[in-house]
Design a protein around this motif. Structure first.
Motif, PDB file in Angstrom:
ATOM      1  N   PHE A  32       0.822  -1.220   0.000  1.00  0.00           N
ATOM      2  CA  PHE A  32       0.000   0.000   0.000  1.00  0.00           C
ATOM      3  C   PHE A  32       0.859   1.274   0.000  1.00  0.00           C
ATOM      4  O   PHE A  32       0.613   2.189  -0.782  1.00  0.00           O
ATOM      5  CB  PHE A  32      -0.970   0.011   1.187  1.00  0.00           C
ATOM      6  CG  PHE A  32      -2.073  -0.998   1.052  1.00  0.00           C
ATOM      7  CD1 PHE A  32      -3.149  -0.766   0.212  1.00  0.00           C
ATOM      8  CD2 PHE A  32      -2.020  -2.190   1.743  1.00  0.00           C
ATOM      9  CE1 PHE A  32      -4.169  -1.706   0.064  1.00  0.00           C
ATOM     10  CE2 PHE A  32      -3.026  -3.137   1.610  1.00  0.00           C
ATOM     11  CZ  PHE A  32      -4.103  -2.898   0.766  1.00  0.00           C
ATOM     12  N   ARG A  36       1.113   4.123  -2.836  1.00  0.00           N
ATOM     13  CA  ARG A  36       0.902   5.558  -2.536  1.00  0.00           C
ATOM     14  C   ARG A  36       2.080   6.382  -3.066  1.00  0.00           C
ATOM     15  O   ARG A  36       1.889   7.434  -3.669  1.00  0.00           O
ATOM     16  CB  ARG A  36       0.744   5.753  -1.021  1.00  0.00           C
ATOM     17  CG  ARG A  36       0.427   7.190  -0.602  1.00  0.00           C
ATOM     18  CD  ARG A  36       0.222   7.320   0.893  1.00  0.00           C
ATOM     19  NE  ARG A  36      -0.874   6.495   1.379  1.00  0.00           N
ATOM     20  CZ  ARG A  36      -2.168   6.795   1.252  1.00  0.00           C
ATOM     21  NH1 ARG A  36      -2.526   7.913   0.654  1.00  0.00           N
ATOM     22  NH2 ARG A  36      -3.083   5.976   1.708  1.00  0.00           N
ATOM     23  N   GLY A  74     -10.276   5.959  -4.783  1.00  0.00           N
ATOM     24  CA  GLY A  74      -9.758   5.959  -3.415  1.00  0.00           C
ATOM     25  C   GLY A  74      -9.103   4.633  -3.120  1.00  0.00           C
ATOM     26  O   GLY A  74      -9.360   3.634  -3.803  1.00  0.00           O
ATOM     27  N   ASP A  76      -7.454   2.459   0.555  1.00  0.00           N
ATOM     28  CA  ASP A  76      -7.044   2.434   1.952  1.00  0.00           C
ATOM     29  C   ASP A  76      -6.609   1.010   2.251  1.00  0.00           C
ATOM     30  O   ASP A  76      -6.462   0.204   1.319  1.00  0.00           O
ATOM     31  CB  ASP A  76      -8.184   2.927   2.875  1.00  0.00           C
ATOM     32  CG  ASP A  76      -9.463   2.122   2.713  1.00  0.00           C
ATOM     33  OD1 ASP A  76      -9.385   0.945   2.278  1.00  0.00           O
ATOM     34  OD2 ASP A  76     -10.552   2.636   3.027  1.00  0.00           O
ATOM     35  N   GLU A  77      -6.412   0.685   3.534  1.00  0.00           N
ATOM     36  CA  GLU A  77      -5.876  -0.636   3.868  1.00  0.00           C
ATOM     37  C   GLU A  77      -6.822  -1.768   3.444  1.00  0.00           C
ATOM     38  O   GLU A  77      -6.407  -2.914   3.319  1.00  0.00           O
ATOM     39  CB  GLU A  77      -5.479  -0.745   5.363  1.00  0.00           C
ATOM     40  CG  GLU A  77      -6.567  -0.513   6.392  1.00  0.00           C
ATOM     41  CD  GLU A  77      -7.124   0.919   6.396  1.00  0.00           C
ATOM     42  OE1 GLU A  77      -8.291   1.049   6.807  1.00  0.00           O
ATOM     43  OE2 GLU A  77      -6.445   1.884   5.993  1.00  0.00           O
ATOM     44  N   ARG A  78      -8.101  -1.419   3.169  1.00  0.00           N
ATOM     45  CA  ARG A  78      -9.045  -2.448   2.692  1.00  0.00           C
ATOM     46  C   ARG A  78      -8.812  -2.781   1.225  1.00  0.00           C
ATOM     47  O   ARG A  78      -8.967  -3.909   0.794  1.00  0.00           O
ATOM     48  CB  ARG A  78     -10.477  -1.907   2.822  1.00  0.00           C
ATOM     49  CG  ARG A  78     -11.278  -2.637   3.882  1.00  0.00           C
ATOM     50  CD  ARG A  78     -12.722  -2.265   3.897  1.00  0.00           C
ATOM     51  NE  ARG A  78     -13.022  -0.955   3.355  1.00  0.00           N
ATOM     52  CZ  ARG A  78     -14.178  -0.637   2.802  1.00  0.00           C
ATOM     53  NH1 ARG A  78     -15.131  -1.537   2.669  1.00  0.00           N
ATOM     54  NH2 ARG A  78     -14.404   0.584   2.358  1.00  0.00           N
ATOM     55  N   LYS A  81     -10.715   1.361  -4.677  1.00  0.00           N
ATOM     56  CA  LYS A  81     -12.154   1.570  -4.899  1.00  0.00           C
ATOM     57  C   LYS A  81     -12.458   2.166  -6.275  1.00  0.00           C
ATOM     58  O   LYS A  81     -11.730   3.032  -6.757  1.00  0.00           O
ATOM     59  CB  LYS A  81     -12.702   2.532  -3.839  1.00  0.00           C
ATOM     60  CG  LYS A  81     -12.554   1.987  -2.439  1.00  0.00           C
ATOM     61  CD  LYS A  81     -13.032   3.016  -1.429  1.00  0.00           C
ATOM     62  CE  LYS A  81     -12.459   2.667  -0.066  1.00  0.00           C
ATOM     63  NZ  LYS A  81     -12.752   3.685   0.924  1.00  0.00           N
ATOM     64  N   GLU A 126     -21.424   4.404   1.610  1.00  0.00           N
ATOM     65  CA  GLU A 126     -20.200   4.867   0.956  1.00  0.00           C
ATOM     66  C   GLU A 126     -20.485   5.236  -0.504  1.00  0.00           C
ATOM     67  O   GLU A 126     -19.973   6.226  -1.026  1.00  0.00           O
ATOM     68  CB  GLU A 126     -19.121   3.782   1.037  1.00  0.00           C
ATOM     69  CG  GLU A 126     -17.743   4.358   1.162  1.00  0.00           C
ATOM     70  CD  GLU A 126     -16.661   3.324   1.475  1.00  0.00           C
ATOM     71  OE1 GLU A 126     -15.515   3.578   1.083  1.00  0.00           O
ATOM     72  OE2 GLU A 126     -16.956   2.281   2.088  1.00  0.00           O
TER      73      GLU A 126
END
Ligand SMILES: Cc1cc2nc3c(=O)[nH]c(=O)nc-3n(C[C@H](O)[C@H](O)[C@H](O)COP(=O)(O)O)c2cc1C
Length: 235
Positions: A32, A36, A74, A76-78, A81, A126
């Motif tokens: 991740f 980024r 987007g 994130d750690e999940r 998206k 969401e």
């Protein structure tokens, strides 16, 4: 007279040996933070026009693949998206076979990232929150487009759009998110970072989750953080 373009001869220089991508360039031992880092480079580069554009590959239950461009909205750690119509072709594939592959290529940076994993729908909250953040014309288009269905002509689409514009002309009234519209998150199991070299000795470092009961060969596979392994692949 027809002039044939010599496609076989087409090639541009990539990076030279002074600019290789090695394990010491990793900013973290999990994917991740590395994503980024590269994504930020792409965003800051004036030459990358749409850094969040990527291709998404899905496959039907018969294993027939299809790809299309989408925008990342987007991560994130999940996971990673994106938003679309749940009745589209990609969504039919994902209903039958909830795995996908995402690919970013920032051509002026000679960098590619490939992300593979399972895909889940985002929550209604969401999806609604993102839908309401979109420009009103995009909301209206989404509400009239039965994405991937066959339509008679452009005029039919335009007529539906004009009718919806009228219906929602009072801008104080929000355009409701269509039930069939929403987001997904791709939860990565494998993320590859590729950097291109003119010599074609490209750099490839992949993070992956271990297979069940896998015995690790420490000469090529290394323990990363948060349950990730990483290894270098031949170009
Ligand atoms: C740069 C780019 C970004 C796109 N972004 C999206 C997106 O975020 N969501 C979407 O549903 N379609 C997006 N599209 C359209 C898709 O490529 C595709 O035409 C549409 O999703 C229908 O695909 P399907 O029939 O395979 O489901 C984008 C197209 C391009 C070229």
């Amino acid at each position: 007279m027809t002039s044939e373009r010599d496609i076989a001869a087409m090639r541009v220089p990539y990076n030279d040996d002074n600019s290789v991508f090695t394990e010491s360039d990793l900013v973290s031992m999990e994917p991740f933070a590395n994503f980024r880092h590269w994504f930020e480079q792409a965003c800051q580069s004036k030459s990358v026009v749409e850094p969040n554009a990527m291709s998404l590959a899905t496959a039907s239950k018969e294993g027939r693949p299809s790809t299309r461009m989408l925008l990342l909205k987007g991560f994130d750690e999940r996971g990673f998206k994106f938003f679309t119509n749940y009745n589209s072709r990609k969504s039919h594939d994902l209903d039958e076979n909830p795995y996908a592959s995402m690919m970013f290529y920032w051509d002026t940076l000679k960098k590619m990232v490939r992300i593979e994993g399972s895909v889940e729908k985002l929550s209604e909250e969401e999806s609604s929150e993102y839908f309401q953040s979109r420009p009103r014309c995009s909301q209206i288009s989404a509400s009239v487009s039965q994405q991937s269905s066959t339509i008679p002509n452009r005029e039919a689409l335009r007529n539906d759009y004009e009718a919806a514009l009228k219906k929602y002309e009072d801008e104080s009234i929000p355009v409701p998110k269509p039930e069939s519209w929403g987001g997904y998150v791709l939860k990565p199991e494998r993320v590859e970072f590729w950097q291109g070299q003119t010599t074609r000795l490209h750099d490839r470092i992949v993070f992956r989750k271990p297979a069940q009961g896998e015995t690790i060969d420490p000469s090529v596979t290394h323990q990363g953080d948060n349950g990730w392994l990483y290894e270098r692949l031949a170009p």
